[in-house]
Write an enzyme that holds these catalytic residues in place. Structure first.
Site, PDB file in Angstrom:
ATOM      1  N   LYS A  83     -31.538  46.687 -31.057  1.00 20.88           N
ATOM      2  CA  LYS A  83     -32.460  45.583 -31.351  1.00 20.88           C
ATOM      3  C   LYS A  83     -33.893  46.147 -31.409  1.00 20.88           C
ATOM      4  O   LYS A  83     -34.073  47.341 -31.585  1.00 20.88           O
ATOM      5  CB  LYS A  83     -32.306  44.485 -30.307  1.00 20.88           C
ATOM      6  N   ASP A 101     -29.249  37.365 -28.642  1.00 21.77           N
ATOM      7  CA  ASP A 101     -30.666  37.587 -28.340  1.00 21.77           C
ATOM      8  C   ASP A 101     -31.068  37.055 -26.962  1.00 21.77           C
ATOM      9  O   ASP A 101     -32.229  37.172 -26.554  1.00 21.77           O
ATOM     10  CB  ASP A 101     -31.543  36.931 -29.413  1.00 21.77           C
TER      11      ASP A 101
HETATM   12  O1  LIG Z   1     -28.985  36.902 -39.017  1.00 24.00           O
HETATM   13  C1  LIG Z   1     -29.912  36.623 -38.224  1.00 24.00           C
HETATM   14  O2  LIG Z   1     -30.794  35.780 -38.493  1.00 24.00           O
HETATM   15  C2  LIG Z   1     -29.963  37.335 -36.931  1.00 24.00           C
HETATM   16  C3  LIG Z   1     -28.874  38.056 -36.517  1.00 24.00           C
HETATM   17  C4  LIG Z   1     -28.809  38.797 -35.246  1.00 24.00           C
HETATM   18  O3  LIG Z   1     -28.882  40.181 -35.537  1.00 24.00           O
HETATM   19  P1  LIG Z   1     -27.577  41.085 -35.838  1.00 24.00           P
HETATM   20  O4  LIG Z   1     -27.010  40.691 -37.123  1.00 24.00           O
HETATM   21  O5  LIG Z   1     -28.108  42.492 -35.860  1.00 24.00           O
HETATM   22  O6  LIG Z   1     -26.656  40.838 -34.681  1.00 24.00           O
HETATM   23  C5  LIG Z   1     -29.947  38.416 -34.301  1.00 24.00           C
HETATM   24  O7  LIG Z   1     -30.048  39.378 -33.276  1.00 24.00           O
HETATM   25  C6  LIG Z   1     -31.267  38.283 -35.024  1.00 24.00           C
HETATM   26  O8  LIG Z   1     -32.283  37.875 -34.144  1.00 24.00           O
HETATM   27  C7  LIG Z   1     -31.184  37.237 -36.113  1.00 24.00           C
HETATM   28  C1  LIG Z   2     -33.036  40.867 -32.783  1.00 16.29           C
HETATM   29  C2  LIG Z   2     -34.007  40.041 -33.136  1.00 16.29           C
HETATM   30  O1  LIG Z   2     -34.590  39.954 -34.365  1.00 16.29           O
HETATM   31  P1  LIG Z   2     -34.565  40.920 -35.629  1.00 16.29           P
HETATM   32  O2  LIG Z   2     -33.256  41.668 -35.656  1.00 16.29           O
HETATM   33  O3  LIG Z   2     -34.752  40.017 -36.797  1.00 16.29           O
HETATM   34  O4  LIG Z   2     -35.737  41.869 -35.488  1.00 16.29           O
HETATM   35  C3  LIG Z   2     -34.518  39.028 -32.172  1.00 16.29           C
HETATM   36  O5  LIG Z   2     -35.303  38.173 -32.598  1.00 16.29           O
HETATM   37  O6  LIG Z   2     -34.185  39.048 -30.973  1.00 16.29           O
END
Ligand SMILES: O=C(O)C1=C[C@@H](OP(=O)(O)O)[C@@H](O)[C@H](O)C1
Ligand SMILES: C=C(OP(=O)(O)O)C(=O)O
EC number: 2.5.1.19
Length: 456
Positions: free
Chosen positions: A354, A327
């Site tokens: 994202k 992120d």
């Molecule tokens: O498991 C989590 O809490 C998260 C996993 C990540 O996403 P991805 O699993 O899609 O990589 C991240 O980008 C997101 O902000 C939070």
């Molecule tokens: C990818 C993100 O969050 P989520 O996937 O939970 O929307 C983020 O917080 O950058």
């Protein structure tokens, strides 16, 4: 009201003199979501302090309430009485996760195997994001899925009478997919196995074990992790103190590096190794980040960070580092815009799915603010200007499009604090999804950020 209906709130950031202060970053978003979920499922009363009160997490709390958990606030603590594993109730209305991929995808796992209908909806950004990555393993467990074209929201799930455990190899580096399969496994008899070729944030494994789930993790010589969870066990309420979010920390941290004469201390930051890729990368670039009083709190590494303005040099950021800073690439790209030489970031395919297509949103934002950069299919290179000369908007029309993406909004506001010209973003309201205190905290440090009125 979801963000689809909230008017955009443009904002501008301008060259700031110096950033100084001592701040405590709000709680980690990943741990906060999971605290509401696991507390809502456990037997007994879970108490959470330091919870992130961002819109994403609050939506997860509302979903758990809609499925029977009792959640209230007592002073600084959130107090949850869980329903007991396997005892979620059918929600009467669609569960609205707003902007949150984590809340939506993990809850799909949590409730998907139940023998009732659950419908998931979200804002325009979440409705564009792929859900198949979670729906595919749920289908293998016998869950029926009704969804829009291409497995987008709205999605309705209905579990089978006899869900079957699966062994699932996660096809992309995603903690959300890993977690959704494990959470589904909580309500499936027998052992659910997740094979994770590339390690991602491990909060689900750690926290489930803390709540008493029968779970074991084995790491092979090749680094491949195998996680086995015995379903239908008992979860027991916990006391949780959520450490500060390293992904939110990234914004004041990079701002303090870029704005001359800055000296900022950031307290209580989660230093779990699956989350510290940005700090490592910035240190390689020459950043002055002092890690003070590293310690353990609630089973996690935390530390305070003292950050002082630094001259940065471009680096190659290896692809295998991406999961530990996934992120943070938008704000790293901003840091790279002020570094001497070129920064090349590879392995960025997940950025395309994202809250926005972050690779393209970042590249367009950099371009309109005068940064020389190249966008590849899964990579980005940025050639920086250490003095910030020529960077920023040359006209009122050069406004960064944020696409309902909080991290794009915050990253470009940080950019404006060190650029020669101001930087404008088309929306700052979306920042409330993950970091409602961002504006006050940044302006308290001396950042010049102004919230404008909606542009036509
Ligand atoms: O498991 C989590 O809490 C998260 C996993 C990540 O996403 P991805 O699993 O899609 O990589 C991240 O980008 C997101 O902000 C939070
Ligand atoms: C990818 C993100 O969050 P989520 O996937 O939970 O929307 C983020 O917080 O950058």
């Amino acid at each position: 009201m979801g963000h689809a209906e909230i008017p955009l709130r443009p904002a501008s950031a301008s060259k700031s003199r110096s950033l100084k202060g001592d701040i405590r970053i709000p709680g980690d978003k990943s741990i906060s979501h999971r605290s509401f979920m696991f507390g809502g499922l456990a037997n007994g009363e879970t108490r959470i302090t330091g919870l992130l009160e961002g819109e994403d997490v609050i939506n997860t709390g509302k979903a758990m309430q809609a499925m029977g958990a009792s959640i209230r606030k007592e002073g600084d603590a959130w107090v949850i009485n869980g329903v007991g594993n396997g005892c979620l109730l059918a929600p009467e209305k669609p569960l609205d996760f707003g902007n949150a991929g984590t809340g939506c995808r993990l809850t799909m796992g949590l409730v998907g195997p139940y023998d009732f209908d659950t419908t998931f909806v979200g804002d325009a950004s979440l409705s564009r994001r792929p859900m198949g990555r979670v729906l595919d393993p749920l289908r293998l467990m016998g869950v029926q899925v009704r969804s829009e074209d291409g497995d987008r929201l709205p999605v309705t799930l209905h579990g089978p009478l006899a869900p079957a455990p699966i062994s699932y190899r996660v096809p992309m580096a995603s903690a959300q997919v890993k977690s959704a399969v494990l959470l589904a496994g909580l309500n499936v008899p027998g052992v659910t196995t997740v094979i994770e070729p590339v390690m991602t944030r491990d909060h689900t494994e750690k926290m489930l074990a803390g709540f008493g789930a029968q779970l074991e993790v084995e790491t092979g010589a090749d680094g491949v992790r195998t996680i086995r969870l015995e379903g239908r066990g008992t979860l027991t309420a916990q006391i949780i103190d959520v450490p500060g979010d390293p992904s939110s920390t990234a914004f004041p941290l990079v701002a303090a590096l870029l704005v001359p004469d800055s000296d900022v201390t950031i307290r209580n930051v989660l230093m779990n190794e699956t989350r510290t890729g940005l700090i490592l990368t910035l240190q390689e670039m020459g950043a002055n980040i002092e890690i003070i009083d590293p310690r353990q709190a609630g089973g996690e590494d935390v530390a305070d960070l003292r950050v002082r303005s630094s001259e940065l040099t471009g680096v190659n950021v290896p692809a295998d580092r991406a999961p530990s800073m996934i992120d943070e690439y938008p704000v790293l790209a901003v840091a790279a815009s002020f570094a001497e030489g070129e920064t090349v970031m590879t392995g960025l395919d997940e950025l395309r799915v994202k809250e926005s297509d972050r690779l393209s949103a970042v590249a367009r934002g950099l371009e309109i603010n005068g940064v020389d950069c190249t966008e590849g299919d899964d990579w980005l290179s940025v050639r920086g200007r250490p003095d910030g000369k020529g960077l920023g908007a040359r006209s009122e029309k050069a406004v960064v499009k944020t696409w309902l993406d909080h991290r794009i909004a915050m990253s470009f506001l940080v950019m404006g604090l060190a650029s020669e010209h101001p930087v404008h973003v088309d929306d700052s309201a979306i920042i409330a999804t993950s970091f409602p205190e961002f504006m006050d905290m940044m302006t308290g440090l001396g950042a010049r950020i102004d919230i404008g009125s909606a542009r036509g």
